[in-house]
Design a protein around this motif. Structure first.
Motif, PDB file in Angstrom:
ATOM      1  N   HIS A 122      44.858 -25.555  47.544  1.00 49.51           N
ATOM      2  CA  HIS A 122      45.138 -24.119  48.091  1.00 49.51           C
ATOM      3  C   HIS A 122      46.458 -23.899  48.432  1.00 49.51           C
ATOM      4  O   HIS A 122      47.031 -24.431  49.434  1.00 49.51           O
ATOM      5  CB  HIS A 122      44.160 -23.953  49.344  1.00 49.51           C
ATOM      6  CG  HIS A 122      42.856 -23.986  49.153  1.00 49.51           C
ATOM      7  ND1 HIS A 122      41.982 -23.237  48.861  1.00 49.51           N
ATOM      8  CD2 HIS A 122      41.975 -25.046  49.234  1.00 49.51           C
ATOM      9  CE1 HIS A 122      40.507 -23.610  48.385  1.00 49.51           C
ATOM     10  NE2 HIS A 122      40.894 -24.803  48.672  1.00 49.51           N
ATOM     11  N   LEU A 123      47.237 -23.227  47.528  1.00 55.78           N
ATOM     12  CA  LEU A 123      48.878 -23.261  47.617  1.00 55.78           C
ATOM     13  C   LEU A 123      49.235 -21.937  47.774  1.00 55.78           C
ATOM     14  O   LEU A 123      48.748 -21.054  46.940  1.00 55.78           O
ATOM     15  CB  LEU A 123      49.508 -24.187  46.456  1.00 55.78           C
ATOM     16  CG  LEU A 123      48.728 -25.478  46.327  1.00 55.78           C
ATOM     17  CD1 LEU A 123      49.205 -26.080  45.042  1.00 55.78           C
ATOM     18  CD2 LEU A 123      49.311 -26.440  47.426  1.00 55.78           C
ATOM     19  N   ARG A 125      52.074 -19.106  46.723  1.00 57.05           N
ATOM     20  CA  ARG A 125      52.945 -18.662  45.677  1.00 57.05           C
ATOM     21  C   ARG A 125      53.674 -17.482  45.928  1.00 57.05           C
ATOM     22  O   ARG A 125      53.161 -16.210  46.123  1.00 57.05           O
ATOM     23  CB  ARG A 125      52.072 -18.307  44.244  1.00 57.05           C
ATOM     24  CG  ARG A 125      52.972 -18.203  43.067  1.00 57.05           C
ATOM     25  CD  ARG A 125      52.301 -17.878  41.898  1.00 57.05           C
ATOM     26  NE  ARG A 125      50.943 -17.339  41.899  1.00 57.05           N
ATOM     27  CZ  ARG A 125      49.919 -17.889  41.041  1.00 57.05           C
ATOM     28  NH1 ARG A 125      50.340 -18.877  40.169  1.00 57.05           N
ATOM     29  NH2 ARG A 125      48.667 -17.519  41.101  1.00 57.05           N
ATOM     30  N   ASP A 127      56.036 -21.003  47.247  1.00 58.41           N
ATOM     31  CA  ASP A 127      55.930 -21.872  48.471  1.00 58.41           C
ATOM     32  C   ASP A 127      57.364 -22.254  48.733  1.00 58.41           C
ATOM     33  O   ASP A 127      58.087 -22.724  47.997  1.00 58.41           O
ATOM     34  CB  ASP A 127      55.118 -23.025  48.259  1.00 58.41           C
ATOM     35  CG  ASP A 127      54.778 -23.840  49.508  1.00 58.41           C
ATOM     36  OD1 ASP A 127      55.877 -24.128  49.853  1.00 58.41           O
ATOM     37  OD2 ASP A 127      53.689 -24.054  49.911  1.00 58.41           O
ATOM     38  N   GLU A 132      57.732 -23.477  41.938  1.00 57.50           N
ATOM     39  CA  GLU A 132      56.884 -23.700  40.863  1.00 57.50           C
ATOM     40  C   GLU A 132      57.119 -24.584  39.737  1.00 57.50           C
ATOM     41  O   GLU A 132      56.082 -25.068  39.232  1.00 57.50           O
ATOM     42  CB  GLU A 132      57.011 -22.235  40.358  1.00 57.50           C
ATOM     43  CG  GLU A 132      56.439 -20.993  41.168  1.00 57.50           C
ATOM     44  CD  GLU A 132      54.974 -21.241  41.619  1.00 57.50           C
ATOM     45  OE1 GLU A 132      53.977 -21.408  40.822  1.00 57.50           O
ATOM     46  OE2 GLU A 132      54.728 -21.135  42.728  1.00 57.50           O
ATOM     47  N   ILE A 150      42.824 -25.702  41.580  1.00 62.12           N
ATOM     48  CA  ILE A 150      44.070 -25.187  42.155  1.00 62.12           C
ATOM     49  C   ILE A 150      43.761 -23.699  42.290  1.00 62.12           C
ATOM     50  O   ILE A 150      43.338 -22.977  41.462  1.00 62.12           O
ATOM     51  CB  ILE A 150      45.081 -25.269  41.547  1.00 62.12           C
ATOM     52  CG1 ILE A 150      45.574 -26.701  41.204  1.00 62.12           C
ATOM     53  CG2 ILE A 150      46.386 -24.771  42.223  1.00 62.12           C
ATOM     54  CD1 ILE A 150      46.895 -27.065  40.321  1.00 62.12           C
ATOM     55  N   HIS A 151      43.890 -23.286  43.751  1.00 65.04           N
ATOM     56  CA  HIS A 151      43.618 -21.869  44.172  1.00 65.04           C
ATOM     57  C   HIS A 151      45.052 -21.653  44.619  1.00 65.04           C
ATOM     58  O   HIS A 151      45.683 -22.309  45.303  1.00 65.04           O
ATOM     59  CB  HIS A 151      42.694 -21.786  45.202  1.00 65.04           C
ATOM     60  CG  HIS A 151      41.423 -22.262  44.693  1.00 65.04           C
ATOM     61  ND1 HIS A 151      40.478 -21.731  44.077  1.00 65.04           N
ATOM     62  CD2 HIS A 151      40.630 -23.433  45.099  1.00 65.04           C
ATOM     63  CE1 HIS A 151      39.364 -22.278  43.808  1.00 65.04           C
ATOM     64  NE2 HIS A 151      39.515 -23.594  44.631  1.00 65.04           N
ATOM     65  N   ARG A 152      45.694 -20.314  43.994  1.00 65.85           N
ATOM     66  CA  ARG A 152      46.891 -19.946  44.766  1.00 65.85           C
ATOM     67  C   ARG A 152      46.884 -18.552  45.512  1.00 65.85           C
ATOM     68  O   ARG A 152      45.603 -17.882  45.217  1.00 65.85           O
ATOM     69  CB  ARG A 152      47.749 -19.545  43.416  1.00 65.85           C
ATOM     70  CG  ARG A 152      48.167 -20.756  42.442  1.00 65.85           C
ATOM     71  CD  ARG A 152      48.834 -22.059  43.265  1.00 65.85           C
ATOM     72  NE  ARG A 152      50.059 -21.562  43.766  1.00 65.85           N
ATOM     73  CZ  ARG A 152      51.253 -21.801  43.189  1.00 65.85           C
ATOM     74  NH1 ARG A 152      51.241 -22.180  41.965  1.00 65.85           N
ATOM     75  NH2 ARG A 152      52.260 -21.636  43.788  1.00 65.85           N
ATOM     76  N   TYR A 153      47.424 -18.484  46.306  1.00 63.48           N
ATOM     77  CA  TYR A 153      47.702 -17.221  47.346  1.00 63.48           C
ATOM     78  C   TYR A 153      49.072 -16.602  47.137  1.00 63.48           C
ATOM     79  O   TYR A 153      49.766 -17.095  47.706  1.00 63.48           O
ATOM     80  CB  TYR A 153      47.075 -17.610  48.790  1.00 63.48           C
ATOM     81  CG  TYR A 153      45.960 -18.444  48.873  1.00 63.48           C
ATOM     82  CD1 TYR A 153      44.852 -17.832  48.966  1.00 63.48           C
ATOM     83  CD2 TYR A 153      45.878 -19.789  48.234  1.00 63.48           C
ATOM     84  CE1 TYR A 153      43.510 -18.383  48.919  1.00 63.48           C
ATOM     85  CE2 TYR A 153      44.577 -20.437  48.447  1.00 63.48           C
ATOM     86  CZ  TYR A 153      43.388 -19.660  48.590  1.00 63.48           C
ATOM     87  OH  TYR A 153      42.355 -20.288  48.631  1.00 63.48           O
ATOM     88  N   ASP A 154      49.000 -15.568  46.481  1.00 63.92           N
ATOM     89  CA  ASP A 154      50.210 -14.807  46.183  1.00 63.92           C
ATOM     90  C   ASP A 154      50.788 -14.003  47.402  1.00 63.92           C
ATOM     91  O   ASP A 154      50.005 -13.369  48.218  1.00 63.92           O
ATOM     92  CB  ASP A 154      50.005 -13.934  45.020  1.00 63.92           C
ATOM     93  CG  ASP A 154      49.707 -14.701  43.747  1.00 63.92           C
ATOM     94  OD1 ASP A 154      50.467 -15.402  43.458  1.00 63.92           O
ATOM     95  OD2 ASP A 154      48.974 -14.127  43.007  1.00 63.92           O
TER      96      ASP A 154
END
Length: 187
Positions: A122-123, A125, A127, A132, A150-154
């Protein structure tokens, strides 16, 4: 339900990690929450890195390994930021661990997990600590033979689950925790 060993961020064991552990417990899981800094904490990342340096990498690693003495052999390894990196130093020594959760940071592939190990990352974006290009290389590393999701959190900060930090984002934090609970239920 599973047992989870949750390693704290570079800032030390703070209320944010306790709250995450409580959320996992409320879902029926047992959680070990090792304090790798023996009660010391920091309020900023710079102070956290300085504190970690003062305590020493060998001491922190030894405390992490000692914490696993109290864990089930198949306990899920979880970590936040520097704690996620810590998971990567330990998973090769845990051949029957049920899975790994990495929040706000990747784990090092040098201590390879078993090929079929379920790993949920859980990263943020973007970071500020892992750009990247680095994260793309990390996810595509041929040594990354684990079952990686992979879960991204903008548009959130690095440690977006900690309400005490300017990084905090309530919506992303809730989504991350919901995804973690779904991951745990799948194991």
């Amino acid at each position: 339900m599973v047992q989870i060993v949750l390693f704290h961020a570079i800032l030390g064991l703070r209320d944010a990690e306790r709250d995450i552990a409580d959320r996992f417990r409320d879902d029926g899981h047992s959680v070990l929450l090792p304090d790798l800094y023996a009660g010391r904490t920091a309020g900023t990342y710079a102070a956290g890195f300085a504190l970690a340096d003062e305590i020493g990498a060998e001491t922190v690693e030894g405390r992490a390994r000692a914490a696993l003495d109290d864990a089930d052999a198949d306990a899920v390894l979880a970590g936040i930021s520097a704690g996620a990196f810590r998971v990567g130093t330990l998973w090769s020594d845990r051949p029957v661990t049920r899975g790994a959760i990495l929040i706000a940071g990747p784990a090092d592939w040098s201590g390879l997990p078993r090929p079929d190990l379920p790993v949920a990352a859980h990263l943020a974006r973007p970071d500020p600590f892992d750009d990247e290009t680095y994260l793309e290389a990390w996810a595509g590393d041929p040594r990354a033979s684990a079952a990686l999701a992979i879960h991204r959190y903008d548009g959130v900060g690095h440690y977006f689950l900690d309400p005490a930090l300017p990084d905090y984002h309530a919506g992303a934090a809730e989504l991350c925790l919901e995804r973690c609970l779904a991951f745990l239920a799948s194991l």
